[in-house]
Design a protein around this motif. Structure first.
Motif, PDB file in Angstrom:
ATOM      1  N   PRO A 259       0.827  -1.208   0.000  1.00 26.11           N
ATOM      2  CA  PRO A 259       0.000   0.000   0.000  1.00 26.11           C
ATOM      3  C   PRO A 259       0.860   1.255   0.000  1.00 26.11           C
ATOM      4  N   ILE A 260       0.383   2.282  -0.673  1.00 24.54           N
ATOM      5  CA  ILE A 260       1.037   3.594  -0.674  1.00 24.54           C
ATOM      6  C   ILE A 260       0.038   4.595  -0.117  1.00 24.54           C
ATOM      7  N   GLY A 261       0.423   5.251   0.957  1.00 24.36           N
ATOM      8  CA  GLY A 261      -0.485   6.190   1.620  1.00 24.36           C
ATOM      9  C   GLY A 261      -0.761   7.428   0.776  1.00 24.36           C
ATOM     10  N   GLU A 262      -1.820   8.124   1.135  1.00 22.43           N
ATOM     11  CA  GLU A 262      -2.234   9.294   0.367  1.00 22.43           C
ATOM     12  C   GLU A 262      -1.188  10.404   0.396  1.00 22.43           C
ATOM     13  N   GLU A 263      -0.484  10.573   1.510  1.00 22.73           N
ATOM     14  CA  GLU A 263       0.542  11.614   1.583  1.00 22.73           C
ATOM     15  C   GLU A 263       1.697  11.286   0.630  1.00 22.73           C
ATOM     16  N   ARG A 264       2.109  10.028   0.594  1.00 24.81           N
ATOM     17  CA  ARG A 264       3.176   9.641  -0.343  1.00 24.81           C
ATOM     18  C   ARG A 264       2.698   9.807  -1.786  1.00 24.81           C
ATOM     19  N   LYS A 265       1.460   9.489  -2.049  1.00 21.06           N
ATOM     20  CA  LYS A 265       0.938   9.662  -3.406  1.00 21.06           C
ATOM     21  C   LYS A 265       0.985  11.124  -3.828  1.00 21.06           C
ATOM     22  N   ARG A 266       0.717  12.030  -2.889  1.00 28.30           N
ATOM     23  CA  ARG A 266       0.795  13.460  -3.210  1.00 28.30           C
ATOM     24  C   ARG A 266       2.236  13.859  -3.546  1.00 28.30           C
ATOM     25  N   ILE A 267       3.184  13.301  -2.797  1.00 27.70           N
ATOM     26  CA  ILE A 267       4.594  13.574  -3.074  1.00 27.70           C
ATOM     27  C   ILE A 267       4.981  13.032  -4.445  1.00 27.70           C
ATOM     28  N   LEU A 268       4.561  11.809  -4.736  1.00 25.05           N
ATOM     29  CA  LEU A 268       4.923  11.157  -5.993  1.00 25.05           C
ATOM     30  C   LEU A 268       4.227  11.783  -7.196  1.00 25.05           C
ATOM     31  N   GLN A 269       3.088  12.453  -6.962  1.00 25.51           N
ATOM     32  CA  GLN A 269       2.357  13.054  -8.071  1.00 25.51           C
ATOM     33  C   GLN A 269       3.179  14.112  -8.792  1.00 25.51           C
ATOM     34  N   VAL A 270       4.045  14.796  -8.074  1.00 29.59           N
ATOM     35  CA  VAL A 270       4.903  15.807  -8.704  1.00 29.59           C
ATOM     36  C   VAL A 270       5.828  15.141  -9.726  1.00 29.59           C
ATOM     37  N   LEU A 271       6.363  13.978  -9.360  1.00 32.64           N
ATOM     38  CA  LEU A 271       7.224  13.238 -10.279  1.00 32.64           C
ATOM     39  C   LEU A 271       6.410  12.683 -11.452  1.00 32.64           C
ATOM     40  N   ILE A 272       5.221  12.181 -11.174  1.00 34.71           N
ATOM     41  CA  ILE A 272       4.339  11.687 -12.237  1.00 34.71           C
ATOM     42  C   ILE A 272       4.048  12.804 -13.233  1.00 34.71           C
ATOM     43  N   ASP A 273       3.713  13.984 -12.723  1.00 32.39           N
ATOM     44  CA  ASP A 273       3.378  15.112 -13.602  1.00 32.39           C
ATOM     45  C   ASP A 273       4.572  15.501 -14.473  1.00 32.39           C
ATOM     46  N   TYR A 274       5.770  15.466 -13.897  1.00 36.14           N
ATOM     47  CA  TYR A 274       6.972  15.813 -14.668  1.00 36.14           C
ATOM     48  C   TYR A 274       7.173  14.818 -15.811  1.00 36.14           C
ATOM     49  N   VAL A 275       7.114  13.535 -15.488  1.00 36.49           N
ATOM     50  CA  VAL A 275       7.317  12.503 -16.510  1.00 36.49           C
ATOM     51  C   VAL A 275       6.230  12.589 -17.579  1.00 36.49           C
ATOM     52  N   GLN A 276       4.987  12.789 -17.157  1.00 35.91           N
ATOM     53  CA  GLN A 276       3.895  12.880 -18.126  1.00 35.91           C
ATOM     54  C   GLN A 276       4.081  14.065 -19.066  1.00 35.91           C
ATOM     55  N   GLN A 277       4.535  15.182 -18.523  1.00 37.17           N
ATOM     56  CA  GLN A 277       4.769  16.361 -19.360  1.00 37.17           C
ATOM     57  C   GLN A 277       5.829  16.080 -20.416  1.00 37.17           C
ATOM     58  N   LYS A 278       6.902  15.378 -20.026  1.00 41.65           N
ATOM     59  CA  LYS A 278       7.947  15.042 -20.992  1.00 41.65           C
ATOM     60  C   LYS A 278       7.411  14.106 -22.083  1.00 41.65           C
ATOM     61  N   ILE A 279       6.586  13.160 -21.681  1.00 36.27           N
ATOM     62  CA  ILE A 279       5.957  12.253 -22.659  1.00 36.27           C
ATOM     63  C   ILE A 279       5.084  13.048 -23.625  1.00 36.27           C
ATOM     64  N   ASP A 280       4.247  13.922 -23.069  1.00 31.92           N
ATOM     65  CA  ASP A 280       3.308  14.696 -23.888  1.00 31.92           C
ATOM     66  C   ASP A 280       4.035  15.607 -24.871  1.00 31.92           C
ATOM     67  N   GLN A 281       5.208  16.100 -24.478  1.00 31.14           N
ATOM     68  CA  GLN A 281       5.971  17.007 -25.326  1.00 31.14           C
ATOM     69  C   GLN A 281       6.953  16.272 -26.231  1.00 31.14           C
ATOM     70  N   GLY A 282       6.970  14.948 -26.140  1.00 37.16           N
ATOM     71  CA  GLY A 282       7.854  14.153 -26.979  1.00 37.16           C
ATOM     72  C   GLY A 282       9.323  14.365 -26.670  1.00 37.16           C
ATOM     73  N   GLN A 283       9.629  14.667 -25.393  1.00 38.15           N
ATOM     74  CA  GLN A 283      11.009  14.946 -24.995  1.00 38.15           C
ATOM     75  C   GLN A 283      11.604  13.779 -24.195  1.00 38.15           C
ATOM     76  N   ASP A 284      12.927  13.713 -24.168  1.00 42.73           N
ATOM     77  CA  ASP A 284      13.598  12.685 -23.382  1.00 42.73           C
ATOM     78  C   ASP A 284      13.281  12.865 -21.899  1.00 42.73           C
ATOM     79  N   ILE A 285      13.186  11.750 -21.199  1.00 39.27           N
ATOM     80  CA  ILE A 285      12.964  11.768 -19.750  1.00 39.27           C
ATOM     81  C   ILE A 285      14.285  11.446 -19.074  1.00 39.27           C
TER      82      ILE A 285
END
Length: 204
Positions: free
Chosen positions: A18-44
């Motif tokens: 299980p991953i707690g909600e607070e950790r998920k909030r922390i990890l969401q910043v990393l998810i958003d960064y990676v998703q943005q790079k994917i969406d822009q077709g840029q290297d991660i």
């Protein structure tokens, strides 16, 4: 991709944690960064940073690459520190217990070749400062895996994002009866969270 069977079993264990909600909030910043790079077709490019580049940042570099590859995402995974030491032998022993195949070159600060599949190139890693030539010089996210490095390294040249994802240091249990358990526990937590991050990415 076919993972080594012991490693596949640990990945299934990590996915079940299980991953707690607070950790998920922390990890969401990393998810958003990676998703943005994917969406822009840029290297991660992710550079996982802690003080000595010996334990948590090494675990993160390895599991980040495995998790991304597992989910079919092309990601360049790096690690670094603010001081050079060595990939700690206790951490190396832990990844071997998880089913990684590891070869070593050198003694004082060895270079390790870490294999997770016969279908993929090994992850090459050693202790180094965050701006070592082996790491991406620009256009990367600095993922800060320890509080000391995060608080004492206010500026990371070349980083386009700074993302704190801190972990407790298993070093506190060195030379105790809990040493192996705590190293494996930290590795499994990092595996769980990296797998979660890349499971949330929407590929084009």
């Amino acid at each position: 991709m076919s993972l080594y069977p012991p490693l596949q079993a640990y990945i299934e264990r990590a996915q079940a944690l299980p991953i707690g909600e607070e950790r998920k909030r922390i990890l969401q910043v990393l998810i958003d960064y990676v998703q943005q790079k994917i969406d822009q077709g840029q290297d991660i490019n992710l550079n996982f940073i802690c003080t000595h580049n010996s334990r948590r940042s090494q675990f993160s570099q390895l599991w980040g690459k495995v998790a991304a590859t597992y989910h079919g995402i092309d990601m360049n995974s790096f690690s670094g520190g603010v001081e050079v030491t060595a990939f700690n032998e206790r951490a190396v022993a832990s990844i071997r217990r998880f089913g990684f195949k590891v070869t070593k070159k050198g003694e004082a600060n060895p270079t390790y070749f870490v294999f997770f599949s016969d279908d993929e190139d090994p992850i090459v890693t050693f202790s180094k400062v965050f701006d070592d030539a082996a790491n991406a010089p620009t256009a990367f996210a600095a993922v800060m895996t320890c509080s000391h490095a995060d608080e004492n390294c206010p500026f990371i040249p070349g980083a386009e994002a700074r993302i704190p994802v801190r972990y407790e240091d298993p070093k506190a249990y060195d030379d105790t009866e809990l040493e192996e358990e705590k190293y494996d526990e930290r590795s499994l937590q990092i595996a769980s969270e990296m797998l979660y991050v890349f499971s949330r990415i929407k590929k084009k």
